[in-house]
Enzyme design. Structure first.
Site, PDB file in Angstrom:
ATOM      1  N   HIS A  25      -5.686 -16.357 -49.778  1.00 30.27           N
ATOM      2  CA  HIS A  25      -4.800 -16.137 -50.751  1.00 30.27           C
ATOM      3  C   HIS A  25      -5.782 -15.641 -51.476  1.00 30.27           C
ATOM      4  O   HIS A  25      -5.054 -14.627 -52.868  1.00 30.27           O
ATOM      5  CB  HIS A  25      -3.762 -17.196 -51.101  1.00 30.27           C
ATOM      6  CG  HIS A  25      -3.619 -17.996 -51.792  1.00 30.27           C
ATOM      7  ND1 HIS A  25      -2.905 -18.694 -52.750  1.00 30.27           N
ATOM      8  CD2 HIS A  25      -5.139 -18.640 -52.732  1.00 30.27           C
ATOM      9  CE1 HIS A  25      -3.347 -19.523 -53.032  1.00 30.27           C
ATOM     10  NE2 HIS A  25      -4.522 -19.801 -53.439  1.00 30.27           N
ATOM     11  N   GLU A  81      -0.205 -13.467 -51.955  1.00 29.13           N
ATOM     12  CA  GLU A  81       0.454 -13.822 -50.646  1.00 29.13           C
ATOM     13  C   GLU A  81       0.796 -12.938 -49.979  1.00 29.13           C
ATOM     14  O   GLU A  81       0.814 -12.157 -50.182  1.00 29.13           O
ATOM     15  CB  GLU A  81       1.678 -15.141 -51.572  1.00 29.13           C
ATOM     16  CG  GLU A  81       1.158 -15.747 -52.350  1.00 29.13           C
ATOM     17  CD  GLU A  81       0.387 -16.523 -52.355  1.00 29.13           C
ATOM     18  OE1 GLU A  81      -0.489 -16.710 -50.873  1.00 29.13           O
ATOM     19  OE2 GLU A  81      -0.778 -17.410 -53.686  1.00 29.13           O
ATOM     20  N   ASP A 134      -1.722 -22.425 -46.283  1.00 23.89           N
ATOM     21  CA  ASP A 134      -1.537 -21.301 -47.037  1.00 23.89           C
ATOM     22  C   ASP A 134      -0.130 -20.783 -47.179  1.00 23.89           C
ATOM     23  O   ASP A 134       0.299 -21.484 -46.273  1.00 23.89           O
ATOM     24  CB  ASP A 134      -2.132 -19.905 -46.998  1.00 23.89           C
ATOM     25  CG  ASP A 134      -3.323 -19.682 -47.785  1.00 23.89           C
ATOM     26  OD1 ASP A 134      -2.749 -19.934 -49.102  1.00 23.89           O
ATOM     27  OD2 ASP A 134      -4.485 -19.109 -48.240  1.00 23.89           O
TER      28      ASP A 134
HETATM   29  C1  LIG Z   1      -8.785 -21.786 -54.454  1.00 21.98           C
HETATM   30  S1  LIG Z   1      -9.944 -22.729 -54.281  1.00 21.98           S
HETATM   31  C2  LIG Z   1      -9.412 -23.780 -53.224  1.00 21.98           C
HETATM   32  C3  LIG Z   1     -10.333 -25.267 -52.672  1.00 21.98           C
HETATM   33  C4  LIG Z   1     -10.036 -25.941 -52.133  1.00 21.98           C
HETATM   34  N1  LIG Z   1      -9.519 -25.425 -50.877  1.00 21.98           N
HETATM   35  C5  LIG Z   1      -8.768 -26.532 -52.154  1.00 21.98           C
HETATM   36  O1  LIG Z   1      -7.342 -25.742 -52.169  1.00 21.98           O
HETATM   37  O2  LIG Z   1      -8.091 -27.064 -53.241  1.00 21.98           O
HETATM   38  C6  LIG Z   1     -11.388 -21.665 -53.568  1.00 21.98           C
HETATM   39  C7  LIG Z   1     -12.071 -22.310 -53.749  1.00 21.98           C
HETATM   40  O3  LIG Z   1     -12.786 -21.333 -53.351  1.00 21.98           O
HETATM   41  C8  LIG Z   1     -14.509 -21.706 -53.928  1.00 21.98           C
HETATM   42  N2  LIG Z   1     -15.096 -20.025 -53.760  1.00 21.98           N
HETATM   43  C9  LIG Z   1     -14.714 -19.170 -54.163  1.00 21.98           C
HETATM   44  N3  LIG Z   1     -16.651 -18.046 -53.322  1.00 21.98           N
HETATM   45  C10 LIG Z   1     -16.662 -18.708 -52.312  1.00 21.98           C
HETATM   46  C11 LIG Z   1     -17.757 -18.188 -51.800  1.00 21.98           C
HETATM   47  N4  LIG Z   1     -17.970 -17.134 -51.569  1.00 21.98           N
HETATM   48  N5  LIG Z   1     -18.146 -19.309 -50.717  1.00 21.98           N
HETATM   49  C12 LIG Z   1     -17.855 -20.437 -50.455  1.00 21.98           C
HETATM   50  N6  LIG Z   1     -16.909 -20.953 -51.430  1.00 21.98           N
HETATM   51  C13 LIG Z   1     -16.502 -19.684 -52.522  1.00 21.98           C
HETATM   52  C14 LIG Z   1     -14.008 -21.913 -54.762  1.00 21.98           C
HETATM   53  O4  LIG Z   1     -15.157 -22.274 -55.354  1.00 21.98           O
HETATM   54  C15 LIG Z   1     -12.966 -22.168 -54.796  1.00 21.98           C
HETATM   55  O5  LIG Z   1     -13.303 -23.820 -54.206  1.00 21.98           O
END
Ligand SMILES: C[S@@+](CC[C@H](N)C(=O)[O-])C[C@H]1O[C@@H](n2cnc3c(N)ncnc32)[C@H](O)[C@@H]1O
Length: 356
Positions: free
Chosen positions: A264, A323, A293
């Site tokens: 999302h 979403e 999600d």
């Molecule tokens: C909205 S958070 C969700 C974290 C976890 N999955 C949760 O629901 O608690 C999005 C996560 O994606 C990670 N993220 C963003 N870009 C990324 C990338 N290119 N590769 C790996 N992780 C990434 C961020 O650091 C963050 O921890």
């Protein structure tokens, strides 16, 4: 019945008119209740009341040494509003006002409770909140990128990687959400994890979800995978591995890839790229992607839809994502080369198993 106006267009009763006015005021001032709750959490008022079980107003003030006595009535007025919102109970004994917590605040707002959502209120600070003042300017600008990027010149993930305080506040809020939803996921959807030997939680933050899955399924080796500045904060734990990397470049091999609140955050095109990387990482037979999600609700009148649409607006503010309805999910699954999927609703969200 008294009429507010004699014209046909404005033929509403005075009662209807005043009820509608109150409804508008509730929306206009909704943030005031939210900020009062945030302040009560910052000042540890919930813990103070909880420790006493039932606490008089004067005893509460004595435990807030930095609040000058002349502000006592303000504290009461804030408590009265929060009680009206359902976070405290207020009673009286011998002319003393007494406060206690409600089941809702005991379960979700005390800081040391396993299901505490108090870190989420920590996100009610700049740079998160100030983007909303730019909404109209952002809508009328031609620049690419979300409101956060418009306001701060960098993506959420870029800023988090350079700002340790923001990074840890965000990670804690995500972990708080995960502790609640993952309890339901492991209780209600255990079948989805049966038969798996390895799982990688991609974008898994500081590992809360991976840990919950590993604890519920002892034979399943779980790994959390995220950007380096996030993996650096994963608490040491013997049950899960932690690997840093960029999901657009590569994803470690596993029987299942877990994606909670990842897709999302991204456009359809980026989701297809991420899902293709997931597909490369899992076996063609028996492998799967497990997504947690929102699937936008068809019932537009339900209160769940309102919450889902608030999250959708927040994706617009902080990410390039959105979403999705089931139809929109299905399209990106097929575009990424998957052939089938199964949706299991869990509260506001769903667990979606996607098969190659
Ligand atoms: C909205 S958070 C969700 C974290 C976890 N999955 C949760 O629901 O608690 C999005 C996560 O994606 C990670 N993220 C963003 N870009 C990324 C990338 N290119 N590769 C790996 N992780 C990434 C961020 O650091 C963050 O921890």
């Amino acid at each position: 019945m008294a009429r507010a106006s004699s014209t046909e267009e404005e033929a509403v009763s005075a009662e209807e008119m005043l009820a509608a006015q109150a409804q508008v005021y509730n929306v206009v001032m909704g943030h005031i209740g939210t900020m009062c709750l945030k302040s009560a959490i910052e000042l540890n008022i919930l813990e103070i009341v909880h420790n006493a079980h039932v606490l008089s107003h004067s005893d509460l003030l004595s435990k807030l040494p930095n609040v000058p006595p002349w502000k006592s009535p303000f504290v009461h007025r804030i408590m009265r509003l929060l009680a009206q919102m359902g976070y405290f109970k207020i009673g009286n004994k011998d002319e003393e006002v007494l406060y206690s917590l409600t089941p809702l605040s005991k379960m979700f707002l005390l800081k040391n409770k396993p299901l505490s959502l108090s870190p989420y209120l920590g996100l009610l600070t700049p740079p998160w909140t100030n983007v909303w003042y730019s909404l109209s300017d952002w809508l009328q600008s031609d620049g690419k990128g979300c409101m956060f990027e418009f306001e701060h010149g960098k993506s959420t993930w870029d800023i988090a990687s350079h700002n340790p305080e923001l990074n840890s506040g965000f990670n804690e809020a995500m972990a708080a959400d995960s502790r609640v939803i993952m309890k339901a996921v492991v209780d209600q959807c255990s079948e989805a994890f049966k038969g798996l030997h390895t799982l990688v939680d991609v974008g898994g933050g500081t590992g809360t979800s991976a840990l919950a899955i590993a604890q519920a399924h002892p034979g399943l080796k779980c790994t959390v995978y995220d950007l380096p500045h996030v993996i650096a904060s994963v608490p040491p734990n013997s049950l899960i591995d932690a690997i840093s990397g960029n999901m657009f470049e590569s994803i470690p091999q596993a029987d299942a890839i877990f994606l909670k609140w990842i897709l999302h955050d991204w456009t359809d095109e980026d989701c297809v790229k991420i899902l293709k990387k997931c597909k490369d990482a899992i076996p063609n037979g028996g492998g799967k992607v497990i997504i947690v999600d929102f699937v936008l609700n068809d019932n537009k009148n339900s209160s769940e839809t309102f919450t889902q649409l608030l999250f959708d607006a927040s994706m617009m503010a902080y990410t390039d994502g959105k979403e999705r309805t089931e139809y929109e999910w299905k399209r990106i699954f097929l575009d990424a080369g998957f052939t089938d999927y199964k949706i299991t609703p869990i509260g506001l969200r769903s667990l979606i198993e996607v098969f190659p």
